[in-house]
Write a protein that holds these residues in place. Structure first.
Motif, PDB file in Angstrom:
ATOM      1  N   ASP A  30       0.846  -1.200   0.000  1.00 37.35           N
ATOM      2  CA  ASP A  30       0.000   0.000   0.000  1.00 37.35           C
ATOM      3  C   ASP A  30       0.877   1.245   0.000  1.00 37.35           C
ATOM      4  O   ASP A  30       1.809   1.360   0.801  1.00 37.35           O
ATOM      5  CB  ASP A  30      -0.889  -0.019   1.250  1.00 37.35           C
ATOM      6  CG  ASP A  30      -1.874   1.135   1.312  1.00 37.35           C
ATOM      7  OD1 ASP A  30      -1.839   1.996   0.416  1.00 37.35           O
ATOM      8  OD2 ASP A  30      -2.679   1.180   2.259  1.00 37.35           O
ATOM      9  N   GLY A  31       0.610   2.163  -0.937  1.00 38.00           N
ATOM     10  CA  GLY A  31       1.369   3.403  -1.001  1.00 38.00           C
ATOM     11  C   GLY A  31       2.600   3.342  -1.872  1.00 38.00           C
ATOM     12  O   GLY A  31       3.238   4.371  -2.119  1.00 38.00           O
ATOM     13  N   ALA A  41      -0.987  -5.551 -22.525  1.00 37.16           N
ATOM     14  CA  ALA A  41      -2.426  -5.640 -22.280  1.00 37.16           C
ATOM     15  C   ALA A  41      -2.793  -5.315 -20.838  1.00 37.16           C
ATOM     16  O   ALA A  41      -3.937  -5.470 -20.432  1.00 37.16           O
ATOM     17  CB  ALA A  41      -2.927  -7.035 -22.638  1.00 37.16           C
ATOM     18  N   GLY A  42      -1.817  -4.889 -20.052  1.00 41.62           N
ATOM     19  CA  GLY A  42      -2.104  -4.426 -18.703  1.00 41.62           C
ATOM     20  C   GLY A  42      -2.180  -5.488 -17.633  1.00 41.62           C
ATOM     21  O   GLY A  42      -2.631  -5.211 -16.511  1.00 41.62           O
ATOM     22  N   GLY A  43      -1.732  -6.703 -17.930  1.00 38.65           N
ATOM     23  CA  GLY A  43      -1.851  -7.790 -16.955  1.00 38.65           C
ATOM     24  C   GLY A  43      -1.103  -7.528 -15.657  1.00 38.65           C
ATOM     25  O   GLY A  43      -1.633  -7.735 -14.560  1.00 38.65           O
ATOM     26  N   TYR A  44       0.149  -7.072 -15.746  1.00 45.28           N
ATOM     27  CA  TYR A  44       0.918  -6.780 -14.533  1.00 45.28           C
ATOM     28  C   TYR A  44       0.320  -5.589 -13.791  1.00 45.28           C
ATOM     29  O   TYR A  44       0.201  -5.604 -12.563  1.00 45.28           O
ATOM     30  CB  TYR A  44       2.381  -6.470 -14.891  1.00 45.28           C
ATOM     31  CG  TYR A  44       3.177  -7.673 -15.286  1.00 45.28           C
ATOM     32  CD1 TYR A  44       3.638  -8.578 -14.329  1.00 45.28           C
ATOM     33  CD2 TYR A  44       3.492  -7.916 -16.618  1.00 45.28           C
ATOM     34  CE1 TYR A  44       4.379  -9.690 -14.687  1.00 45.28           C
ATOM     35  CE2 TYR A  44       4.232  -9.019 -16.988  1.00 45.28           C
ATOM     36  CZ  TYR A  44       4.676  -9.908 -16.022  1.00 45.28           C
ATOM     37  OH  TYR A  44       5.407 -11.002 -16.385  1.00 45.28           O
ATOM     38  N   SER A  45      -0.033  -4.531 -14.536  1.00 44.59           N
ATOM     39  CA  SER A  45      -0.604  -3.346 -13.889  1.00 44.59           C
ATOM     40  C   SER A  45      -1.858  -3.696 -13.115  1.00 44.59           C
ATOM     41  O   SER A  45      -2.050  -3.269 -11.963  1.00 44.59           O
ATOM     42  CB  SER A  45      -0.917  -2.278 -14.939  1.00 44.59           C
ATOM     43  OG  SER A  45       0.266  -1.740 -15.483  1.00 44.59           O
ATOM     44  N   ARG A  46      -2.716  -4.503 -13.722  1.00 41.71           N
ATOM     45  CA  ARG A  46      -3.960  -4.893 -13.062  1.00 41.71           C
ATOM     46  C   ARG A  46      -3.664  -5.670 -11.769  1.00 41.71           C
ATOM     47  O   ARG A  46      -4.306  -5.447 -10.735  1.00 41.71           O
ATOM     48  CB  ARG A  46      -4.809  -5.743 -14.010  1.00 41.71           C
ATOM     49  CG  ARG A  46      -6.215  -6.033 -13.515  1.00 41.71           C
ATOM     50  CD  ARG A  46      -6.973  -6.877 -14.527  1.00 41.71           C
ATOM     51  NE  ARG A  46      -7.169  -6.182 -15.783  1.00 41.71           N
ATOM     52  CZ  ARG A  46      -8.150  -5.314 -16.014  1.00 41.71           C
ATOM     53  NH1 ARG A  46      -9.027  -5.051 -15.066  1.00 41.71           N
ATOM     54  NH2 ARG A  46      -8.270  -4.731 -17.191  1.00 41.71           N
ATOM     55  N   ALA A  47      -2.677  -6.559 -11.825  1.00 43.87           N
ATOM     56  CA  ALA A  47      -2.328  -7.355 -10.645  1.00 43.87           C
ATOM     57  C   ALA A  47      -1.735  -6.485  -9.539  1.00 43.87           C
ATOM     58  O   ALA A  47      -2.019  -6.677  -8.352  1.00 43.87           O
ATOM     59  CB  ALA A  47      -1.346  -8.457 -11.032  1.00 43.87           C
ATOM     60  N   ILE A  48      -0.916  -5.515  -9.906  1.00 43.23           N
ATOM     61  CA  ILE A  48      -0.320  -4.618  -8.910  1.00 43.23           C
ATOM     62  C   ILE A  48      -1.395  -3.741  -8.279  1.00 43.23           C
ATOM     63  O   ILE A  48      -1.426  -3.531  -7.060  1.00 43.23           O
ATOM     64  CB  ILE A  48       0.776  -3.753  -9.564  1.00 43.23           C
ATOM     65  CG1 ILE A  48       1.945  -4.633 -10.026  1.00 43.23           C
ATOM     66  CG2 ILE A  48       1.271  -2.689  -8.580  1.00 43.23           C
ATOM     67  CD1 ILE A  48       2.935  -3.928 -10.935  1.00 43.23           C
ATOM     68  N   LEU A  49      -2.308  -3.249  -9.114  1.00 43.31           N
ATOM     69  CA  LEU A  49      -3.370  -2.360  -8.625  1.00 43.31           C
ATOM     70  C   LEU A  49      -4.354  -3.077  -7.702  1.00 43.31           C
ATOM     71  O   LEU A  49      -5.139  -2.424  -6.999  1.00 43.31           O
ATOM     72  CB  LEU A  49      -4.125  -1.746  -9.816  1.00 43.31           C
ATOM     73  CG  LEU A  49      -3.328  -0.731 -10.640  1.00 43.31           C
ATOM     74  CD1 LEU A  49      -4.033  -0.438 -11.952  1.00 43.31           C
ATOM     75  CD2 LEU A  49      -3.098   0.557  -9.850  1.00 43.31           C
ATOM     76  N   THR A  51      -3.602  -4.401  -5.079  1.00 43.20           N
ATOM     77  CA  THR A  51      -3.214  -3.960  -3.740  1.00 43.20           C
ATOM     78  C   THR A  51      -3.673  -2.515  -3.575  1.00 43.20           C
ATOM     79  O   THR A  51      -3.190  -1.615  -4.268  1.00 43.20           O
ATOM     80  CB  THR A  51      -1.684  -4.038  -3.547  1.00 43.20           C
ATOM     81  OG1 THR A  51      -1.268  -5.401  -3.643  1.00 43.20           O
ATOM     82  CG2 THR A  51      -1.281  -3.480  -2.188  1.00 43.20           C
ATOM     83  N   LEU A  52      -4.625  -2.292  -2.706  1.00 44.70           N
ATOM     84  CA  LEU A  52      -5.185  -0.959  -2.524  1.00 44.70           C
ATOM     85  C   LEU A  52      -4.087   0.026  -2.126  1.00 44.70           C
ATOM     86  O   LEU A  52      -3.251  -0.273  -1.264  1.00 44.70           O
ATOM     87  CB  LEU A  52      -6.279  -0.983  -1.460  1.00 44.70           C
ATOM     88  CG  LEU A  52      -7.524  -1.815  -1.803  1.00 44.70           C
ATOM     89  CD1 LEU A  52      -8.510  -1.772  -0.652  1.00 44.70           C
ATOM     90  CD2 LEU A  52      -8.165  -1.300  -3.089  1.00 44.70           C
ATOM     91  N   GLY A  53      -4.094   1.182  -2.762  1.00 40.37           N
ATOM     92  CA  GLY A  53      -3.116   2.215  -2.444  1.00 40.37           C
ATOM     93  C   GLY A  53      -1.866   2.152  -3.288  1.00 40.37           C
ATOM     94  O   GLY A  53      -1.079   3.106  -3.319  1.00 40.37           O
ATOM     95  N   ALA A  54      -1.629   1.026  -3.977  1.00 38.58           N
ATOM     96  CA  ALA A  54      -0.466   0.933  -4.855  1.00 38.58           C
ATOM     97  C   ALA A  54      -0.713   1.767  -6.113  1.00 38.58           C
ATOM     98  O   ALA A  54      -1.821   1.817  -6.634  1.00 38.58           O
ATOM     99  CB  ALA A  54      -0.194  -0.518  -5.231  1.00 38.58           C
ATOM    100  N   ARG A  55       0.342   2.414  -6.584  1.00 40.14           N
ATOM    101  CA  ARG A  55       0.261   3.214  -7.804  1.00 40.14           C
ATOM    102  C   ARG A  55       1.170   2.626  -8.863  1.00 40.14           C
ATOM    103  O   ARG A  55       2.208   2.030  -8.553  1.00 40.14           O
ATOM    104  CB  ARG A  55       0.664   4.661  -7.517  1.00 40.14           C
ATOM    105  CG  ARG A  55      -0.284   5.401  -6.562  1.00 40.14           C
ATOM    106  CD  ARG A  55       0.256   6.777  -6.208  1.00 40.14           C
ATOM    107  NE  ARG A  55       1.506   6.684  -5.472  1.00 40.14           N
ATOM    108  CZ  ARG A  55       2.625   7.368  -5.780  1.00 40.14           C
ATOM    109  NH1 ARG A  55       2.625   8.165  -6.836  1.00 40.14           N
ATOM    110  NH2 ARG A  55       3.704   7.239  -5.041  1.00 40.14           N
TER     111      ARG A  55
END
Length: 338
Positions: A30-31, A41-49, A51-55
């Protein structure tokens, strides 16, 4: 590189090869600020996001990938920024010492392979392009302008093709009769020289791979990006790389190994200035996909994951020349070197 899933008529979700393990190694919190250096296609970004608060800052040189990520940007509600650029520029994009983690998924994506008009695949007829971005010479330009010697060197080095010389000779002879501008035309030429073996690998696989890597300067981009990652990561920040080609994996392995130890002395040279290790290796051996993942996505077979953690030491001077094979530059080839 990603594999696709989803139902006909519905949204298609792409699952990155070794995606879960890559995100686990990132240690998302978080953070934290994370860089998806190959958004696709955004697979990693979606998985990272998740986690609430992760950018996340997502980078891709492919304009279509950025455009198709608009929905995920909206869903992320301010936690995802997409940038159309090469990942070697990530220090300018992200800032020095700003990121908690960076993930690279190297090579061509399934979306690009499956779109004939992009010219990446020998299985689909289309223009012989292979550019991941919108600028610069295409594969057809390289095939039309490179000398026989340079063509052979490119195919042998980047494709690890043992029939590189006869392939180059065949291409040069054929282009004297008519321009080679489609993927089918090139694949058929290569198939005259390389015959399909018991492995089932298409005869043109290595030649197409070599041209794609060369046209996009993929190895140079990777080496510059690793140097940039060293500057972008915070202390204890992590870099995770999934490679699909032995040359890519070798660059990652050698970079992390060199940066994780102090320089060795030599009896022929003065003692080097002491440089503290800038990375701590997390994966002593590369992680590879399990059989179930390979069965679901055969393109995963060659994948290797390596991860390392940034120390508090100052970044070292760039030495990317040591990491790269010796080949003519794209500019030299386009000038028609003798």
């Amino acid at each position: 590189m990603t594999g696709s899933g989803g139902s006909a008529g519905g949204p298609v979700r792409h699952t990155p090869v070794l995606g879960r393990r890559s995100v686990d190694w990132l240690g998302v919190r978080d953070g934290g600020l994370y860089v998806d250096a190959t958004f696709g296609a955004g697979g990693y970004s979606r998985a990272i996001l998740a986690t609430l608060g992760a950018r996340v800052i997502g980078i891709d040189r492919d304009q279509r990938a950025i455009a198709q990520g608009a929905d995920l940007v909206q869903e992320a509600q301010g936690r995802l920024e997409l940038v159309e650029d090469c990942f070697s520029n990530l220090e300018a994009i992200v800032g020095t010492g700003a990121a908690d983690g960076i993930v690279f998924d190297l090579g061509v994506s399934s979306m690009q392979l499956d779109e004939a008009a992009r010219g990446f695949s020998f299985r689909l007829d289309g223009p012989l392009d292979m550019r991941m971005g919108r600028t610069g010479p295409s594969a057809a330009d390289v095939v039309a302008n490179a000398s026989e010697r340079d063509l052979a060197a490119i195919i042998a080095t980047l494709g690890e093709e043992r029939f590189a010389r006869p392939i180059a000779r065949t291409i040069v002879k054929a282009r004297g009769e008519s321009a080679i501008v489609t993927t089918r035309a090139l694949a058929e030429l290569v198939a005259r020289v390389v015959h399909a073996g018991a492995s089932g690998i298409h005869p043109a696989t290595r030649t197409f791979q070599a041209l794609r890597i060369f046209v996009n300067d993929e190895l140079g981009e990777l080496a510059r990006a690793l140097v940039a990652a060293e500057r972008v990561l915070k202390p204890n920040g992590r870099v995770v790389v999934v490679a699909f080609h032995s040359l890519e994996d070798r660059i990652v392995k050698n970079f992390v190994a060199e940066r994780s130890r102090a320089p060795a002395g030599s009896r022929h040279r003065p003692e080097p200035v002491a440089l503290a290790p800038t990375f701590h290796v997390l994966t002593r051996k590369p992680e590879t996909p399990e059989e179930a993942e390979i069965a679901a996505n055969p393109r995963a077979r060659s994948a290797k994951l390596r991860a390392a953690e940034r120390t508090e030491a100052a970044p070292r001077p760039s030495n990317i020349e040591k990491l790269l094979p010796h080949l003519p530059s794209l500019a030299d080839v386009m000038r028609g070197r003798p």
